[in-house]
Design a protein around this motif. Structure first.
Motif, PDB file in Angstrom:
ATOM      1  N   ILE A  70      70.459  23.931  26.342  1.00 43.77           N
ATOM      2  CA  ILE A  70      70.637  22.543  26.745  1.00 43.77           C
ATOM      3  C   ILE A  70      69.296  21.915  27.093  1.00 43.77           C
ATOM      4  O   ILE A  70      69.073  20.726  26.902  1.00 43.77           O
ATOM      5  CB  ILE A  70      71.655  22.444  27.892  1.00 43.77           C
TER       6      ILE A  70
ATOM      7  N   ALA B  96      67.653  21.101  23.835  1.00 44.75           N
ATOM      8  CA  ALA B  96      68.187  19.864  23.277  1.00 44.75           C
ATOM      9  C   ALA B  96      67.668  18.648  24.029  1.00 44.75           C
ATOM     10  O   ALA B  96      67.800  17.533  23.559  1.00 44.75           O
ATOM     11  CB  ALA B  96      69.711  19.885  23.329  1.00 44.75           C
ATOM     12  N   GLY B  97      67.098  18.858  25.229  1.00 42.53           N
ATOM     13  CA  GLY B  97      66.478  17.752  25.946  1.00 42.53           C
ATOM     14  C   GLY B  97      67.407  16.975  26.837  1.00 42.53           C
ATOM     15  O   GLY B  97      67.313  15.763  26.937  1.00 42.53           O
ATOM     16  N   MET B  98      68.333  17.674  27.524  1.00 43.51           N
ATOM     17  CA  MET B  98      69.202  16.977  28.469  1.00 43.51           C
ATOM     18  C   MET B  98      68.407  16.684  29.743  1.00 43.51           C
ATOM     19  O   MET B  98      67.593  17.497  30.171  1.00 43.51           O
ATOM     20  CB  MET B  98      70.416  17.845  28.803  1.00 43.51           C
ATOM     21  N   PRO B  99      68.667  15.536  30.371  1.00 42.33           N
ATOM     22  CA  PRO B  99      67.823  15.072  31.466  1.00 42.33           C
ATOM     23  C   PRO B  99      67.526  15.966  32.663  1.00 42.33           C
ATOM     24  O   PRO B  99      66.369  16.043  32.993  1.00 42.33           O
ATOM     25  CB  PRO B  99      68.494  13.790  31.881  1.00 42.33           C
ATOM     26  N   PRO B 100      68.421  16.665  33.319  1.00 38.51           N
ATOM     27  CA  PRO B 100      67.904  17.328  34.525  1.00 38.51           C
ATOM     28  C   PRO B 100      66.990  18.501  34.224  1.00 38.51           C
ATOM     29  O   PRO B 100      66.460  19.093  35.128  1.00 38.51           O
ATOM     30  CB  PRO B 100      69.171  17.802  35.239  1.00 38.51           C
ATOM     31  N   PHE B 101      66.803  18.839  32.972  1.00 39.68           N
ATOM     32  CA  PHE B 101      66.060  20.046  32.633  1.00 39.68           C
ATOM     33  C   PHE B 101      64.631  19.714  32.187  1.00 39.68           C
ATOM     34  O   PHE B 101      64.364  18.612  31.731  1.00 39.68           O
ATOM     35  CB  PHE B 101      66.805  20.811  31.540  1.00 39.68           C
TER      36      PHE B 101
ATOM     37  N   PHE C 109      63.144  17.652  29.078  1.00 39.16           N
ATOM     38  CA  PHE C 109      63.393  16.206  29.055  1.00 39.16           C
ATOM     39  C   PHE C 109      62.191  15.442  29.592  1.00 39.16           C
ATOM     40  O   PHE C 109      61.835  14.387  29.080  1.00 39.16           O
ATOM     41  CB  PHE C 109      64.632  15.864  29.883  1.00 39.16           C
ATOM     42  N   PHE C 110      61.554  15.986  30.645  1.00 39.76           N
ATOM     43  CA  PHE C 110      60.452  15.256  31.265  1.00 39.76           C
ATOM     44  C   PHE C 110      59.248  15.213  30.334  1.00 39.76           C
ATOM     45  O   PHE C 110      58.526  14.208  30.284  1.00 39.76           O
ATOM     46  CB  PHE C 110      60.113  15.874  32.610  1.00 39.76           C
TER      47      PHE C 110
ATOM     48  N   ALA D  93      60.130  12.612  27.908  1.00 33.54           N
ATOM     49  CA  ALA D  93      60.029  11.285  28.511  1.00 33.54           C
ATOM     50  C   ALA D  93      58.565  10.849  28.605  1.00 33.54           C
ATOM     51  O   ALA D  93      58.243   9.685  28.366  1.00 33.54           O
ATOM     52  CB  ALA D  93      60.661  11.289  29.895  1.00 33.54           C
TER      53      ALA D  93
ATOM     54  N   LEU E 187      57.594   9.722  25.234  1.00 35.29           N
ATOM     55  CA  LEU E 187      58.215   8.436  24.918  1.00 35.29           C
ATOM     56  C   LEU E 187      57.480   7.284  25.596  1.00 35.29           C
ATOM     57  O   LEU E 187      57.186   6.271  24.970  1.00 35.29           O
ATOM     58  CB  LEU E 187      59.682   8.433  25.366  1.00 35.29           C
TER      59      LEU E 187
ATOM     60  N   ILE F  62      65.326   9.304  19.094  1.00 32.64           N
ATOM     61  CA  ILE F  62      66.120   9.680  20.272  1.00 32.64           C
ATOM     62  C   ILE F  62      67.570   9.937  19.895  1.00 32.64           C
ATOM     63  O   ILE F  62      68.182  10.918  20.321  1.00 32.64           O
ATOM     64  CB  ILE F  62      66.039   8.578  21.352  1.00 32.64           C
TER      65      ILE F  62
ATOM     66  N   PHE G 279      65.115   5.917  36.242  1.00 30.47           N
ATOM     67  CA  PHE G 279      64.724   7.305  36.038  1.00 30.47           C
ATOM     68  C   PHE G 279      65.491   8.239  36.969  1.00 30.47           C
ATOM     69  O   PHE G 279      65.682   9.403  36.682  1.00 30.47           O
ATOM     70  CB  PHE G 279      63.210   7.453  36.250  1.00 30.47           C
TER      71      PHE G 279
ATOM     72  N   LEU H 141      69.405  10.914  36.070  1.00 28.39           N
ATOM     73  CA  LEU H 141      69.682  12.272  36.563  1.00 28.39           C
ATOM     74  C   LEU H 141      71.144  12.394  36.979  1.00 28.39           C
ATOM     75  O   LEU H 141      71.826  13.372  36.670  1.00 28.39           O
ATOM     76  CB  LEU H 141      68.765  12.608  37.745  1.00 28.39           C
TER      77      LEU H 141
ATOM     78  N   ASP I 185      73.487  12.035  33.779  1.00 27.87           N
ATOM     79  CA  ASP I 185      73.601  13.199  32.929  1.00 27.87           C
ATOM     80  C   ASP I 185      74.040  14.433  33.686  1.00 27.87           C
ATOM     81  O   ASP I 185      74.602  15.351  33.102  1.00 27.87           O
ATOM     82  CB  ASP I 185      72.268  13.463  32.258  1.00 27.87           C
TER      83      ASP I 185
ATOM     84  N   ARG J  66      76.438  13.232  25.643  1.00 27.76           N
ATOM     85  CA  ARG J  66      75.063  13.336  25.147  1.00 27.76           C
ATOM     86  C   ARG J  66      74.681  12.085  24.370  1.00 27.76           C
ATOM     87  O   ARG J  66      73.557  11.596  24.476  1.00 27.76           O
ATOM     88  CB  ARG J  66      74.944  14.581  24.259  1.00 27.76           C
TER      89      ARG J  66
ATOM     90  N   ASP K  65      73.973   9.489  26.807  1.00 26.28           N
ATOM     91  CA  ASP K  65      72.716   9.781  27.488  1.00 26.28           C
ATOM     92  C   ASP K  65      71.517   9.370  26.638  1.00 26.28           C
ATOM     93  O   ASP K  65      70.540   8.821  27.156  1.00 26.28           O
ATOM     94  CB  ASP K  65      72.723  11.275  27.817  1.00 26.28           C
ATOM     95  N   CYS K  66      71.609   9.587  25.305  1.00 25.13           N
ATOM     96  CA  CYS K  66      70.533   9.157  24.410  1.00 25.13           C
ATOM     97  C   CYS K  66      70.377   7.644  24.456  1.00 25.13           C
ATOM     98  O   CYS K  66      69.260   7.118  24.488  1.00 25.13           O
ATOM     99  CB  CYS K  66      70.831   9.593  22.988  1.00 25.13           C
TER     100      CYS K  66
ATOM    101  N   ILE L  73      67.187   5.225  25.628  1.00 31.52           N
ATOM    102  CA  ILE L  73      66.699   4.053  24.897  1.00 31.52           C
ATOM    103  C   ILE L  73      66.632   2.845  25.823  1.00 31.52           C
ATOM    104  O   ILE L  73      65.682   2.055  25.777  1.00 31.52           O
ATOM    105  CB  ILE L  73      67.606   3.777  23.687  1.00 31.52           C
TER     106      ILE L  73
END
Lengths: 299, 563
Positions: free
Chosen positions: A243, A246-251, A254-255, A258, A261, A278, B111, B115, B118, B148, B151-152, B156
């Motif tokens: 996960i 795959a780049g899910m946010p709390p992990f 992702f940062f 980001a 980006l 994205i 930001f 959190l 997701d 997901r 979330d994408c 954006i």
């Protein structure tokens, strides 16, 4: 010590002794250490000729590592990789002369770069060459073998054009399609490395530092995913590893994404390409999900 | 068991303390107005990165309700999980779920919000796959994939707003109108299960029942709608959002009501009623009454959570059978839970002077003031009609005697659970009047003739239901397998998201064989046959949808034209 399965705790205190129990000999470890020393030398090298020599050393050491670690059966299949790599490193010198002295087009250099990385239009050797590599050379070939050509690529003034954006999107698309058909974890990682080539290209736009940040974050999670192949990890970690790949946010990954980006936004990257990058990354979780589904089933 | 009990009591004390804190903040912000609590962490490339805690009436009241419901759910799950090994694991996961919801509610920095946004998606996966069966893993993965996608789109949104906003929050300027509009809209619709993204919500009932009562009432599904309410200044600045919200909301609640008529799974009926209520809230947002939408959000959260918990206790007493035909004559075996169901059904239908009465009727009255066409109003009245039908079906399955097992498990519920559930149901009776007294709705007045329509519908419903029950031909048309398939698939949406998409992807395997060797052979030999095979599948699929969707899309077009 048959049946020894090292835990996460054992890997914190990794040493020669532990590795020899797992089937690694001293010479291969010597080559690995030497390999990373040369990688560091390469990153400090200033002029073209010394960097070319260091690339040759690095690929030679890589051949030694994979030779010392693979069976006689695998050696015959690994040869595809070596032929392509040695061919492209010859091309580097040749095209350098052609471009500098005879003012040839820069496209020769780009083609050579595409073959060396196994990027989208010229990845005909990619799955054949990588699949039979043992795990440690597999990992090194996926990550650190790609560092020198990308580093050299930053010195060439290619220009961020429409071709550049198209190649980013195509790499991501083809990587998604190929990782979908995977039936083994190795093929999935190969497909997703094609996909991350697109992210590497887009992270090169702001500069080499943002590329290094993304690269280092990705490398850590790729090591963890490769430990899954060897079954050293408890499999409950698989969900978190995939996960975060795959780049899910709390992990953590992702940062890194980001950061890339936001710096792309600063460098006025076209928004449509950014949004497509994205959105397409959302499909990656679907393909990774196959490998963590089975943990949550009782039978 | 004892360990679990003490564990939960300590947690419930902490949660109630935080809930009281939020109630106090609500009173404070109601009297003195909203304020912002800000800590700047570090400067970001274009805008600073800060912890921005917005304290206003919306966030404090909603987080109070969320904490109250989660408190009752925690206490309920002591008895529900006494036969499971993974009780403590469940509590920690639920704790993270509530925490991420609180982050989503209270912070306005994008930001930080992502959190929470997701965290809800990831943690809901663990909660749904709790039973580790094939069904639960399917619905868990389905939920996380739709989340997901949302979330994408949220990432954006962050990229878009980092251009414009000085504080990386929702901030409106006129230049990037169209893309921003679409992204905001689709992003919030994924989480709130509005039209194309709805099938994950009925699938998510594979979770244990305490979690369903938390997810389907106040936390996960309301996240998108809550963010629209919270950032209404941004969202309402788009011209056509009202029309889209109204049409999609009415359509969603319409097909949810339709499919709940044909559903025999008791828990799924309640989940589908949640879906129809989400459509109703969406409608209230589209009419421009965001305060009415928030009001209905709160009352819906209260009565739906108590309904779910009562249904969950019935299911636990019935050896975890969920089929409503096995619940015959349960009203005598479990009188307490059945009476809770009766009360919450009354609020769901909108019984006079209950909380649902206030919130629902105001939305209906607000609809009379809008300029939407008569056809949409008919759809809306049909929705009300369906509400009567499915709530009657639930009660009917509990009271009447059809067939079924004559044994049931006797579960002695915790005293605190009984106390809190009674408190919650009493609160959700009173809450309507309380919230109405906070905000003044006296502008909404309609002639008394329009007010009679819903009770008239009730009589219409009884004749209709009687006819279907007793007429031989009508009852056979009603239970025709095509109709049952159509509605159990939620208007083919489940079929679309699972079978069709997977078929298209699997047809790409021949494509992959070429591309593993570089892809040159694909362009020389087989691209035409590949595209043909994909398009053949696509066209066949479209034909299967034709009948229904042509009708609905034609009606929607008609609405657009008449509007």
């Amino acid at each position: 010590m048959k049946g020894f399965t090292p835990s996460l705790f054992d890997f914190a205190f990794i040493g020669f002794y532990n590795l020899e129990m797992l089937g690694y000999n001293f010479s291969s470890l010597f080559y690995v250490v030497l390999y990373f020393i040369f990688i560091i030398f390469f990153l400090f090298s200033g002029d073209f000729f010394s960097s070319w020599i260091l690339i040759e050393f690095i690929s030679l050491l890589f051949i030694l590592i994979s030779y010392s670690l693979s069976n006689s059966n695998a050696i015959t299949r690994v040869i595809v990789y070596f032929v392509v790599q040695s061919f492209t490193s010859l091309c580097l010198l040749f095209f350098y002369i052609l471009i500098s002295l005879l003012s040839f087009s820069i496209w020769f250099f780009i083609l050579r770069f595409l073959i060396k990385l196994g990027a989208f239009p010229l990845m005909f050797w990619y799955f054949q060459g990588f699949y039979y590599l043992p795990i440690v050379p597999f990992f090194i070939a996926l990550r650190f073998q790609k560092l020198p050509p990308i580093y050299i690529f930053t010195f060439v003034e290619v220009g961020v054009t429409n071709f550049y954006y198209c190649s980013i999107l195509l790499r991501i698309l083809i990587g998604l399609f190929l990782s979908f058909s995977s039936l083994s974890l190795k093929v999935l990682i190969l497909g997703s490395s094609l996909y991350t080539n697109g992210w590497f290209l887009s992270s090169l736009v702001p500069g080499f530092s943002s590329f290094l940040l993304y690269f280092s974050f990705y490398t850590v999670f790729l090591i963890l995913a490769l430990f899954l192949i060897t079954n050293y990890f408890p499999t409950n970690c698989a969900f978190f590893i995939f996960i975060s790949l795959a780049g899910m946010p709390p992990f953590p990954l992702f940062f890194a994404k980001a950061y890339v980006l936001f710096s792309l936004v600063l460098f006025s990257f076209p928004l449509l390409v950014l949004f497509l990058v994205i959105l397409l990354s959302s499909f990656m979780l679907l393909f990774y999900s196959r490998y963590f589904i089975s943990i949550y089933l009782l039978n | 068991m004892l360990y679990l009990q003490s564990y939960v009591y300590i947690w419930s004390l902490i949660i109630s303390a935080i809930a009281l804190f939020f109630l106090w903040r609500f009173v404070y912000s109601y009297i003195f107005g909203p304020f912002v609590f800000l800590i700047t962490l570090f400067p970001f490339p274009q805008s600073e990165f800060s912890l921005r805690l917005n304290i206003d009436c919306y966030s404090t009241l909603f987080s109070f309700i969320v904490l109250l419901i989660s408190l009752v759910v925690f206490v309920f799950s002591i008895t529900y999980f006494q036969s499971f090994q993974k009780g403590v694991y469940f509590f920690w996961i639920t704790f993270f779920f509530v925490l991420s919801m609180l982050i989503l509610i209270n912070f306005s920095d994008l930001f930080i919000v992502i959190l929470g946004w997701d965290g809800l998606g990831v943690v809901s996966f663990f909660l749904i796959v709790f039973y580790q069966s094939q069904v639960s893993i399917f619905s868990g993965v389905f939920t996380i994939l739709i989340n997901r996608l949302g979330d994408c789109l949220f990432i954006i949104l962050i990229v878009i707003f980092s251009f414009t906003s000085p504080f990386l929050g929702f901030f409106w300027y006129l230049e990037n109108s169209y893309t921003t509009f679409l992204v905001i809209f689709v992003c919030f619709m994924t989480k709130s299960a509005i039209f194309p993204f709805s099938p994950w919500l009925p699938a998510a009932i594979a979770a244990p029942t305490p979690i369903s009562s938390l997810v389907h009432s106040s936390t996960l599904v309301t996240a998108g709608l809550y963010l629209i309410i919270r950032h209404r200044n941004v969202v309402y600045s788009f011209e056509s959002i009202g029309l889209l919200l109204v049409i999609l909301g009415v359509f969603t609640s319409f097909y949810a009501g339709c499919s709940s008529l044909f559903e025999s799974d008791l828990k799924k009926v309640v989940a589908l009623s949640t879906l129809s209520h989400l459509g109703f809230i969406c409608l209230a947002l589209g009419l421009g009454w965001e305060i009415l939408a928030f009001f209905h959000l709160l009352t819906h959260a209260l009565f739906k959570s108590s309904l779910f918990m009562a249904v969950g206790s019935l299911i636990a007493e019935n050896y975890h059978y969920q089929d409503s035909r096995y619940f015959s004559f349960f009203s005598s075996r479990a009188p307490y839970s059945t009476s809770i169901i009766f009360i919450s059904e009354g609020r769901l239908v909108g019984f006079s002077f209950f909380s649902g009465f206030y919130s629902k009727d105001y939305v209906l009255e607000a609809f009379h003031y809008s300029s939407f066409c008569f056809l949409l109003y008919c759809f809306l009245l049909l929705n009300l009609f369906f509400t009567f039908v499915y709530s009657f079906r639930i009660l009917n399955s509990l009271v009447c005697f059809y067939f079924g097992n004559s044994y049931n498990l006797f579960i002695k519920f915790d005293f605190y659970h009984m106390f809190f559930l009674s408190f919650l149901s009493l609160l959700s009776i009173v809450a309507g009047k309380f919230i109405v007294s906070l905000w003044d709705f006296s502008l909404l007045t309609i002639p008394s003739g329009l007010k009679v329509i819903p009770p008239l519908l009730l009589f219409l419903f009884f004749t209709f239901f009687y006819l279907i029950q007793n007429n031989f031909i009508l009852s056979h048309i009603w239970a025709h397998p095509m109709i049952l398939y159509f509605f159990s698939n939620i208007v083919f949406l489940v079929d679309f998201f699972t079978n069709f998409l997977s078929k298209v992807l699997f047809s790409s395997i021949s494509f992959n064989n070429h591309f593993e060797a570089g892809g040159f052979s694909f362009f020389i030999f087989s691209w035409s046959s590949w595209f043909l095979s994909v398009f053949r599948r696509y066209i066949l699929y479209l034909f299967s949808l034709n009948l229904f969707y042509c009708l609905i899309l034609g009606l929607a077009l008609f609405c657009f034209i008449t509007f």
